[in-house]
Design an enzyme around this catalytic site. Structure first.
Site, PDB file in Angstrom:
ATOM      1  N   ASP A  10       0.834  -1.200   0.000  1.00 44.20           N
ATOM      2  CA  ASP A  10       0.000   0.000   0.000  1.00 44.20           C
ATOM      3  C   ASP A  10       0.867   1.248   0.000  1.00 44.20           C
ATOM      4  O   ASP A  10       0.957   1.991   0.984  1.00 44.20           O
ATOM      5  CB  ASP A  10      -0.945  -0.027   1.205  1.00 44.20           C
ATOM      6  CG  ASP A  10      -1.944  -1.164   1.116  1.00 44.20           C
ATOM      7  OD1 ASP A  10      -2.342  -1.515  -0.008  1.00 44.20           O
ATOM      8  OD2 ASP A  10      -2.322  -1.715   2.161  1.00 44.20           O
ATOM      9  N   LYS A  32       0.164  -7.740  -2.918  1.00 41.76           N
ATOM     10  CA  LYS A  32      -1.153  -7.178  -3.214  1.00 41.76           C
ATOM     11  C   LYS A  32      -0.972  -5.752  -3.702  1.00 41.76           C
ATOM     12  O   LYS A  32      -0.329  -4.932  -3.039  1.00 41.76           O
ATOM     13  CB  LYS A  32      -2.044  -7.190  -1.970  1.00 41.76           C
ATOM     14  CG  LYS A  32      -3.439  -6.592  -2.214  1.00 41.76           C
ATOM     15  CD  LYS A  32      -4.320  -6.680  -0.980  1.00 41.76           C
ATOM     16  CE  LYS A  32      -4.040  -5.582   0.013  1.00 41.76           C
ATOM     17  NZ  LYS A  32      -4.545  -4.251  -0.446  1.00 41.76           N
ATOM     18  N   ASP A  59      -6.114  -5.936  -6.033  1.00 45.19           N
ATOM     19  CA  ASP A  59      -7.194  -5.736  -5.066  1.00 45.19           C
ATOM     20  C   ASP A  59      -7.935  -4.432  -5.372  1.00 45.19           C
ATOM     21  O   ASP A  59      -7.720  -3.416  -4.725  1.00 45.19           O
ATOM     22  CB  ASP A  59      -6.582  -5.713  -3.659  1.00 45.19           C
ATOM     23  CG  ASP A  59      -7.603  -5.467  -2.562  1.00 45.19           C
ATOM     24  OD1 ASP A  59      -8.778  -5.814  -2.761  1.00 45.19           O
ATOM     25  OD2 ASP A  59      -7.209  -4.924  -1.507  1.00 45.19           O
ATOM     26  N   LEU A  60      -8.815  -4.472  -6.376  1.00 47.00           N
ATOM     27  CA  LEU A  60      -9.557  -3.274  -6.770  1.00 47.00           C
ATOM     28  C   LEU A  60     -11.031  -3.332  -6.378  1.00 47.00           C
ATOM     29  O   LEU A  60     -11.752  -2.349  -6.530  1.00 47.00           O
ATOM     30  CB  LEU A  60      -9.425  -3.041  -8.283  1.00 47.00           C
ATOM     31  CG  LEU A  60      -7.991  -2.818  -8.784  1.00 47.00           C
ATOM     32  CD1 LEU A  60      -7.993  -2.554 -10.283  1.00 47.00           C
ATOM     33  CD2 LEU A  60      -7.303  -1.677  -8.039  1.00 47.00           C
ATOM     34  N   LYS A  61     -11.500  -4.486  -5.905  1.00 42.42           N
ATOM     35  CA  LYS A  61     -12.853  -4.626  -5.341  1.00 42.42           C
ATOM     36  C   LYS A  61     -13.928  -4.053  -6.258  1.00 42.42           C
ATOM     37  O   LYS A  61     -14.718  -3.192  -5.847  1.00 42.42           O
ATOM     38  CB  LYS A  61     -12.925  -3.956  -3.967  1.00 42.42           C
ATOM     39  CG  LYS A  61     -11.947  -4.486  -2.931  1.00 42.42           C
ATOM     40  CD  LYS A  61     -12.161  -3.778  -1.595  1.00 42.42           C
ATOM     41  CE  LYS A  61     -11.181  -4.218  -0.537  1.00 42.42           C
ATOM     42  NZ  LYS A  61      -9.807  -3.693  -0.775  1.00 42.42           N
ATOM     43  N   ASP A  64     -20.143  -2.813  -9.492  1.00 44.54           N
ATOM     44  CA  ASP A  64     -20.897  -1.967 -10.410  1.00 44.54           C
ATOM     45  C   ASP A  64     -21.936  -2.853 -11.085  1.00 44.54           C
ATOM     46  O   ASP A  64     -22.094  -4.020 -10.733  1.00 44.54           O
ATOM     47  CB  ASP A  64     -19.954  -1.320 -11.428  1.00 44.54           C
ATOM     48  CG  ASP A  64     -20.437   0.055 -11.886  1.00 44.54           C
ATOM     49  OD1 ASP A  64     -21.639   0.174 -12.221  1.00 44.54           O
ATOM     50  OD2 ASP A  64     -19.632   1.000 -11.919  1.00 44.54           O
ATOM     51  N   ILE A  65     -22.636  -2.321 -12.075  1.00 47.12           N
ATOM     52  CA  ILE A  65     -23.601  -3.144 -12.782  1.00 47.12           C
ATOM     53  C   ILE A  65     -22.856  -4.247 -13.541  1.00 47.12           C
ATOM     54  O   ILE A  65     -21.691  -4.089 -13.896  1.00 47.12           O
ATOM     55  CB  ILE A  65     -24.482  -2.304 -13.738  1.00 47.12           C
ATOM     56  CG1 ILE A  65     -23.626  -1.663 -14.844  1.00 47.12           C
ATOM     57  CG2 ILE A  65     -25.263  -1.251 -12.958  1.00 47.12           C
ATOM     58  CD1 ILE A  65     -24.455  -0.998 -15.923  1.00 47.12           C
ATOM     59  N   PRO A  66     -23.497  -5.383 -13.773  1.00 48.81           N
ATOM     60  CA  PRO A  66     -22.796  -6.534 -14.356  1.00 48.81           C
ATOM     61  C   PRO A  66     -22.031  -6.238 -15.641  1.00 48.81           C
ATOM     62  O   PRO A  66     -20.879  -6.664 -15.783  1.00 48.81           O
ATOM     63  CB  PRO A  66     -23.935  -7.535 -14.594  1.00 48.81           C
ATOM     64  CG  PRO A  66     -24.926  -7.231 -13.523  1.00 48.81           C
ATOM     65  CD  PRO A  66     -24.892  -5.742 -13.380  1.00 48.81           C
ATOM     66  N   THR A  68     -20.717  -3.453 -16.800  1.00 49.45           N
ATOM     67  CA  THR A  68     -19.528  -2.624 -16.553  1.00 49.45           C
ATOM     68  C   THR A  68     -18.407  -3.458 -15.941  1.00 49.45           C
ATOM     69  O   THR A  68     -17.244  -3.344 -16.328  1.00 49.45           O
ATOM     70  CB  THR A  68     -19.892  -1.454 -15.620  1.00 49.45           C
ATOM     71  OG1 THR A  68     -20.855  -0.626 -16.276  1.00 49.45           O
ATOM     72  CG2 THR A  68     -18.667  -0.613 -15.278  1.00 49.45           C
ATOM     73  N   THR A 119     -12.867  -6.065   6.953  1.00 49.64           N
ATOM     74  CA  THR A 119     -12.452  -6.346   8.332  1.00 49.64           C
ATOM     75  C   THR A 119     -12.519  -5.103   9.224  1.00 49.64           C
ATOM     76  O   THR A 119     -12.315  -5.195  10.429  1.00 49.64           O
ATOM     77  CB  THR A 119     -11.029  -6.943   8.377  1.00 49.64           C
ATOM     78  OG1 THR A 119     -10.146  -6.112   7.636  1.00 49.64           O
ATOM     79  CG2 THR A 119     -11.022  -8.344   7.808  1.00 49.64           C
ATOM     80  N   ARG A 181      -2.130  -9.491  12.393  1.00 52.94           N
ATOM     81  CA  ARG A 181      -1.092  -8.724  13.076  1.00 52.94           C
ATOM     82  C   ARG A 181      -0.246  -9.686  13.914  1.00 52.94           C
ATOM     83  O   ARG A 181      -0.752 -10.720  14.373  1.00 52.94           O
ATOM     84  CB  ARG A 181      -1.714  -7.678  14.016  1.00 52.94           C
ATOM     85  CG  ARG A 181      -2.555  -6.618  13.311  1.00 52.94           C
ATOM     86  CD  ARG A 181      -1.673  -5.634  12.572  1.00 52.94           C
ATOM     87  NE  ARG A 181      -2.424  -4.540  11.985  1.00 52.94           N
ATOM     88  CZ  ARG A 181      -2.925  -4.538  10.758  1.00 52.94           C
ATOM     89  NH1 ARG A 181      -2.776  -5.617   9.989  1.00 52.94           N
ATOM     90  NH2 ARG A 181      -3.567  -3.489  10.288  1.00 52.94           N
ATOM     91  N   GLN A 190      -8.182  -2.050  12.033  1.00 52.44           N
ATOM     92  CA  GLN A 190      -8.912  -3.297  11.827  1.00 52.44           C
ATOM     93  C   GLN A 190      -9.684  -3.644  13.093  1.00 52.44           C
ATOM     94  O   GLN A 190      -9.219  -3.419  14.209  1.00 52.44           O
ATOM     95  CB  GLN A 190      -7.938  -4.444  11.521  1.00 52.44           C
ATOM     96  CG  GLN A 190      -6.972  -4.156  10.381  1.00 52.44           C
ATOM     97  CD  GLN A 190      -7.523  -4.541   9.025  1.00 52.44           C
ATOM     98  OE1 GLN A 190      -8.726  -4.703   8.859  1.00 52.44           O
ATOM     99  NE2 GLN A 190      -6.650  -4.693   8.060  1.00 52.44           N
ATOM    100  N   ARG A 211       1.110  -3.289   7.039  1.00 58.69           N
ATOM    101  CA  ARG A 211       1.994  -2.494   7.884  1.00 58.69           C
ATOM    102  C   ARG A 211       2.926  -3.284   8.798  1.00 58.69           C
ATOM    103  O   ARG A 211       4.064  -2.861   9.015  1.00 58.69           O
ATOM    104  CB  ARG A 211       1.148  -1.491   8.691  1.00 58.69           C
ATOM    105  CG  ARG A 211       0.631  -0.341   7.850  1.00 58.69           C
ATOM    106  CD  ARG A 211      -0.496   0.421   8.508  1.00 58.69           C
ATOM    107  NE  ARG A 211      -1.740  -0.345   8.508  1.00 58.69           N
ATOM    108  CZ  ARG A 211      -2.919   0.139   8.894  1.00 58.69           C
ATOM    109  NH1 ARG A 211      -3.019   1.371   9.344  1.00 58.69           N
ATOM    110  NH2 ARG A 211      -4.005  -0.618   8.848  1.00 58.69           N
TER     111      ARG A 211
END
Length: 232
Positions: A10, A32, A59-61, A64-66, A68, A119, A181, A190, A211
C-alpha cells in the site's frame, strides 16, 4: 493448495514500492496491489512488478452493474495477475459477469474472489449504517455461499471466519484473510484481527499483511517471521 503470505504493497508511488521490493534478494513475496498504488501508477505498475517475478493479487474490489464489471475484468485479464476481486454485495449476476469477462479466449484466468464484509466493519456499524441486522458471521457465510454458487474461487474474509467458510463452501474454496497482526503488534484500524499462527489454525489459505511488514524496521525479517508463523 499451499498457504502463502501476501504482502499488501500500500504505497503511493512506483518509487516507494520498488524501494521496498528491492530489499527482497531471495524469495519474491506474493504482493497485493491495491487502489492507492494502482490509481497512482496505472496498469504499468502491475506489469513491472510481474516482470520482477512476483505473484500479484490485484485488489480493486469491483462493484458496479454486471456489464460494466464484465468489461473492466476483460481489461484486467490482460495484466496477467494471479488473483483479483469483486464485492460480493454486487450480487450473483455481477459476479457471474465478472467471471465471464475475466476468462480469456483460451479458458485461462486469474483466481477470482469476492469481498464479504470488510475487516473494518463490525456488527454495530453493519446494523446502524448498512441496515443489515443479521449476525455478522451469518452475513459473511451467505455472501460466501452466493460467491461459490456464482462460480468464484473464494472470498476475502476475516481469519475468524475462515474455518466456517470452509465448512460452508468446502475446503477447496479459497479464504484470503486480511486483519492479521503479530501478537506483539498494533491492530490499527482493523476490528476483526488475529495473528499469523492463529490464522493458520483457523483455516486461512492466504493471509494479507501490510503495515506489520511494510512499516517494520526490517521488512525482510518481518516477512520471513510471518511466513514461518503462518506456513511453517
Amino acid at each position: 493448495m499451499g498457504k502463502d503470505v501476501i504482502v499488501a504493497c500500500d504505497f503511493s508511488s512506483a518509487e516507494q514500492v520498488f524501494t521496498f521490493l528491492d530489499k527482497f534478494k531471495e524469495r519474491k513475496p506474493f504482493v497485493k496491489i491495491g487502489m492507492e498504488l494502482y490509481y497512482a501508477e496505472g496498469p504499468e505498475i502491475v506489469r513491472q512488478i510481474k516482470a520482477r517475478g512476483h505473484k500479484i493479487f490485484l485488489d480493486l474490489k469491483l462493484h458496479d452493474i454486471p456489464n460494466t464489471v464484465k468489461k473492466a475484468m476483460a481489461v484486467l485479464s490482460g495484466l496477467d495477475v494471479d488473483m483479483c476481486n469483486v464485492h460480493a454485495a454486487g450480487t450473483s449476476a455481477m459476479m457471474k459477469a465478472a467471471l465471464e469477462g475475466l476468462t480469456r479466449p483460451d479458458g485461462s484466468r486469474p483466481l477470482l474472489i469476492a469481498v464479504t464484509q470488510l475487516t473494518s466493519t463490525d456488527q454495530e456499524s453493519m446494523e446502524k449504517e448498512l441496515l443489515i441486522e443479521k449476525p455478522l458471521d451469518q452475513v459473511v457465510m451467505s455472501y460466501a455461499r452466493t460467491a461459490m454458487e456464482a462460480g468464484l474461487d473464494g472470498v476475502v474474509c476475516s481469519p475468524l471466519e475462515a474455518g466456517k467458510v470452509h465448512e460452508t463452501c468446502g475446503e477447496s474454496f479459497v479464504t484470503v484473510t486480511p486483519g492479521v497482526r503479530f501478537a506483539d503488534g498494533d491492530a490499527g484500524d482493523q476490528k476483526r484481527v488475529t495473528t499469523p499462527v492463529k490464522a493458520r489454525e483457523l483455516g486461512s489459505d492466504y493471509i494479507v499483511v501490510g503495515r506489520p511488514i511494510t512499516a517494520a524496521a526490517d521488512p525482510v525479517e518481518a516477512y520471513n517471521r510471518c511466513v514461518k508463523e503462518f506456513v511453517g
